[in-house]
Design a protein around this motif. Structure first.
Motif, PDB file in Angstrom:
ATOM      1  N   SER A 122       0.832  -1.206   0.000  1.00 25.04           N
ATOM      2  CA  SER A 122       0.000   0.000   0.000  1.00 25.04           C
ATOM      3  C   SER A 122       0.864   1.253   0.000  1.00 25.04           C
ATOM      4  N   MET A 123       1.913   1.225   0.795  1.00 23.41           N
ATOM      5  CA  MET A 123       2.829   2.355   0.872  1.00 23.41           C
ATOM      6  C   MET A 123       3.524   2.583  -0.467  1.00 23.41           C
ATOM      7  N   LEU A 124       3.962   1.514  -1.109  1.00 19.84           N
ATOM      8  CA  LEU A 124       4.627   1.642  -2.412  1.00 19.84           C
ATOM      9  C   LEU A 124       3.651   2.135  -3.476  1.00 19.84           C
ATOM     10  N   ILE A 125       2.416   1.662  -3.426  1.00 16.66           N
ATOM     11  CA  ILE A 125       1.397   2.125  -4.379  1.00 16.66           C
ATOM     12  C   ILE A 125       1.160   3.624  -4.204  1.00 16.66           C
ATOM     13  N   GLY A 126       1.029   4.069  -2.952  1.00 17.91           N
ATOM     14  CA  GLY A 126       0.845   5.492  -2.694  1.00 17.91           C
ATOM     15  C   GLY A 126       2.008   6.314  -3.219  1.00 17.91           C
ATOM     16  N   GLY A 127       3.236   5.830  -3.001  1.00 19.26           N
ATOM     17  CA  GLY A 127       4.406   6.544  -3.495  1.00 19.26           C
ATOM     18  C   GLY A 127       4.476   6.584  -5.009  1.00 19.26           C
ATOM     19  N   LEU A 128       4.151   5.475  -5.671  1.00 18.94           N
ATOM     20  CA  LEU A 128       4.213   5.420  -7.131  1.00 18.94           C
ATOM     21  C   LEU A 128       3.126   6.283  -7.770  1.00 18.94           C
ATOM     22  N   ILE A 129       1.941   6.291  -7.177  1.00 22.96           N
ATOM     23  CA  ILE A 129       0.877   7.160  -7.705  1.00 22.96           C
ATOM     24  C   ILE A 129       1.272   8.621  -7.571  1.00 22.96           C
ATOM     25  N   ALA A 130       1.872   8.982  -6.436  1.00 20.71           N
ATOM     26  CA  ALA A 130       2.331  10.352  -6.253  1.00 20.71           C
ATOM     27  C   ALA A 130       3.428  10.697  -7.261  1.00 20.71           C
ATOM     28  N   ALA A 131       4.349   9.742  -7.507  1.00 23.48           N
ATOM     29  CA  ALA A 131       5.418   9.990  -8.479  1.00 23.48           C
ATOM     30  C   ALA A 131       4.850  10.172  -9.878  1.00 23.48           C
ATOM     31  N   ALA A 132       3.849   9.360 -10.228  1.00 23.61           N
ATOM     32  CA  ALA A 132       3.224   9.500 -11.549  1.00 23.61           C
ATOM     33  C   ALA A 132       2.488  10.828 -11.676  1.00 23.61           C
ATOM     34  N   SER A 133       1.820  11.231 -10.609  1.00 24.86           N
ATOM     35  CA  SER A 133       1.076  12.493 -10.658  1.00 24.86           C
ATOM     36  C   SER A 133       2.019  13.696 -10.710  1.00 24.86           C
ATOM     37  N   SER A 134       3.275  13.501 -10.283  1.00 23.64           N
ATOM     38  CA  SER A 134       4.232  14.619 -10.341  1.00 23.64           C
ATOM     39  C   SER A 134       4.516  15.034 -11.776  1.00 23.64           C
ATOM     40  N   LEU A 135       4.309  14.127 -12.730  1.00 27.06           N
ATOM     41  CA  LEU A 135       4.516  14.481 -14.134  1.00 27.06           C
ATOM     42  C   LEU A 135       3.501  15.523 -14.588  1.00 27.06           C
ATOM     43  N   LEU A 136       2.317  15.530 -13.958  1.00 28.22           N
ATOM     44  CA  LEU A 136       1.320  16.546 -14.292  1.00 28.22           C
ATOM     45  C   LEU A 136       1.800  17.942 -13.932  1.00 28.22           C
ATOM     46  N   VAL A 137       2.686  18.000 -12.935  1.00 29.35           N
ATOM     47  CA  VAL A 137       3.260  19.285 -12.544  1.00 29.35           C
ATOM     48  C   VAL A 137       4.583  19.517 -13.266  1.00 29.35           C
ATOM     49  N   GLY A 138       5.380  18.463 -13.344  1.00 36.27           N
ATOM     50  CA  GLY A 138       6.723  18.611 -13.875  1.00 36.27           C
ATOM     51  C   GLY A 138       6.786  18.974 -15.344  1.00 36.27           C
ATOM     52  N   GLY A 195       3.040  10.363   3.082  1.00 35.38           N
ATOM     53  CA  GLY A 195       1.592  10.476   3.229  1.00 35.38           C
ATOM     54  C   GLY A 195       0.943   9.166   3.618  1.00 35.38           C
ATOM     55  N   ALA A 196       1.430   8.063   3.052  1.00 39.51           N
ATOM     56  CA  ALA A 196       0.895   6.747   3.400  1.00 39.51           C
ATOM     57  C   ALA A 196       1.170   6.410   4.863  1.00 39.51           C
ATOM     58  N   LEU A 197       2.397   6.664   5.308  1.00 41.59           N
ATOM     59  CA  LEU A 197       2.732   6.412   6.707  1.00 41.59           C
ATOM     60  C   LEU A 197       1.900   7.294   7.639  1.00 41.59           C
ATOM     61  N   PHE A 198       1.682   8.535   7.216  1.00 45.56           N
ATOM     62  CA  PHE A 198       0.880   9.463   8.025  1.00 45.56           C
ATOM     63  C   PHE A 198      -0.565   8.976   8.111  1.00 45.56           C
ATOM     64  N   ALA A 199      -1.092   8.475   6.999  1.00 46.02           N
ATOM     65  CA  ALA A 199      -2.470   7.971   6.997  1.00 46.02           C
ATOM     66  C   ALA A 199      -2.624   6.788   7.942  1.00 46.02           C
ATOM     67  N   TYR A 200      -1.657   5.869   7.918  1.00 45.68           N
ATOM     68  CA  TYR A 200      -1.708   4.728   8.836  1.00 45.68           C
ATOM     69  C   TYR A 200      -1.523   5.174  10.282  1.00 45.68           C
ATOM     70  N   HIS A 201      -0.810   6.262  10.475  1.00 51.31           N
ATOM     71  CA  HIS A 201      -0.549   6.747  11.835  1.00 51.31           C
ATOM     72  C   HIS A 201      -1.814   7.305  12.473  1.00 51.31           C
TER      73      HIS A 201
END
Length: 348
Positions: free
Chosen positions: A100-116, A236-242
């Motif tokens: 779940s944590m890796l999925i959250g990180g990869l989705i965020a990395a993919a969405s960064s292209l929308l900004v980058g 963000g994933a770690l924060f959500a689980y926290h």
């Protein structure tokens, strides 16, 4: 006095440090962190866990802003994307915390292209406004896709488990966050001493000269956005689980400003500075609260009516004083202490 610049073997070049005292003190620090859950109570441990979570995200922002020189106010947006990506993977598909944590990180990395991609030719405040727009857009998308994100209702996360091993106590979850934080610190150290890290520094110092030397600005800027967003998504994933419950109000603009303040207060471009800044800024509100409680009996009337305002005032004043008298950040104080200790008794 040891200068620690001359290397005799390839193993010394590959080693993160050739200083025996640094290795000893690092081992002592890690041992202290491992012992912390059995020394402090649950309330203090919660702040320690939150500090570890913020360190992961701030390391990513430091790579983008402090090392590569690309100002970003999209930290809250990437953190929200990572939190919701991990939360949906855990709540709807029953995945454990690591995937779940890796999925959250990869989705965020993919969405960064929308900004980058649209921001490749932007610098300074123009880039900051673009990344700020991403935070607004991500919030809007989360609110208007209730069939996926639960909209304004928010999302409850299940109890974290590591491939069947339940992380059902604050101590267990703290140790998981500590292991994750150590891995990301090591990854950042290796990025900084690689070709990628040197390219980031060159772009920050003078992008035109870097391009003339053969550095592909488009590729490395997008890579900086992707790496930073991945770090932030995992945070963000770690924060959500926290906290176990998230909604869009959790990831407001204030979070982006606080994250930017962490790397500035700690020391721009410094890994140790990012860590110190994250810990300092995370614990500062609690320190202010304890200060108020200490003097509550003497100034009870004033604190009873203006506690929140005074807390915010002191919080901001401390940050301003640090930036005024230590513009290089808290890492400068740490380096001075190390210099004095290393040269003692010949400190001058």
């Amino acid at each position: 006095m040891q200068a620690r610049h001359f290397k005799e073997t390839y193993s010394e070049l590959l080693s993160l440090t050739d200083s025996v005292p640094e290795r000893v003190w690092t081992g002592i620090l890690i041992a202290g962190c491992l012992a912390l859950p059995w020394v402090v109570g649950s309330y203090s441990l919660s702040f320690a866990t939150l500090s570890l979570v913020m360190i992961v995200g701030v390391l990513g922002l430091n790579l983008l802003t402090g090392v590569c020189g690309l100002i970003s106010l999209g930290h809250a947006g990437f953190m929200a994307v990572g939190a919701y990506g991990a939360g949906i993977a855990a709540a709807d598909y029953g995945l454990s915390i690591l995937p779940s944590m890796l999925i959250g990180g990869l989705i965020a990395a993919a969405s960064s292209l929308l900004v980058g991609i649209p921001s490749l030719r932007l610098k300074g405040l123009y880039l900051a406004i673009t990344t700020l727009a991403f935070t607004v857009i991500s919030t809007h998308v989360i609110l208007n896709t209730p069939e996926i994100t639960r909209g304004s209702t928010g999302l409850f996360l299940p109890e974290p488990n590591f491939f069947g091993y339940e992380l059902n106590t604050p101590q267990k979850y703290y140790l998981f966050c500590l292991a994750t934080c150590v891995l990301f610190v090591l990854a950042t150290l290796n990025i900084m001493r690689s070709r990628v890290g040197r390219a980031f520094i060159a772009i920050r110092e003078q992008d035109i000269a870097a391009e003339m030397m053969g550095i592909n600005l488009r590729r490395y800027k997008l890579l900086a956005f992707a790496i930073s967003a991945f770090y932030t998504g995992v945070s963000g994933a770690l924060f959500a689980y926290h906290i176990r419950y998230i909604n869009v109000d959790t990831f407001g603009l204030t979070l982006s400003i606080e994250a930017l303040g962490m790397i500035i207060v700690g020391g721009l471009g410094s890994i140790a500075g990012a860590i110190i800044g994250a810990i300092f800024m995370t614990l500062l509100p609690e320190a202010v609260r304890m200060f108020f409680e200490l003097f509550a009996t003497q100034l009870n009337g004033l604190f009873a009516t203006r506690a929140l305002e005074l807390r915010g005032l002191i919080y901001g004043a401390i940050i301003i004083l640090i930036l005024r008298f230590q513009p290089e950040g808290l890492i400068k104080i740490w380096r001075e202490c190390r210099r004095i200790w290393g040269n003692w008794p010949f400190r001058y």
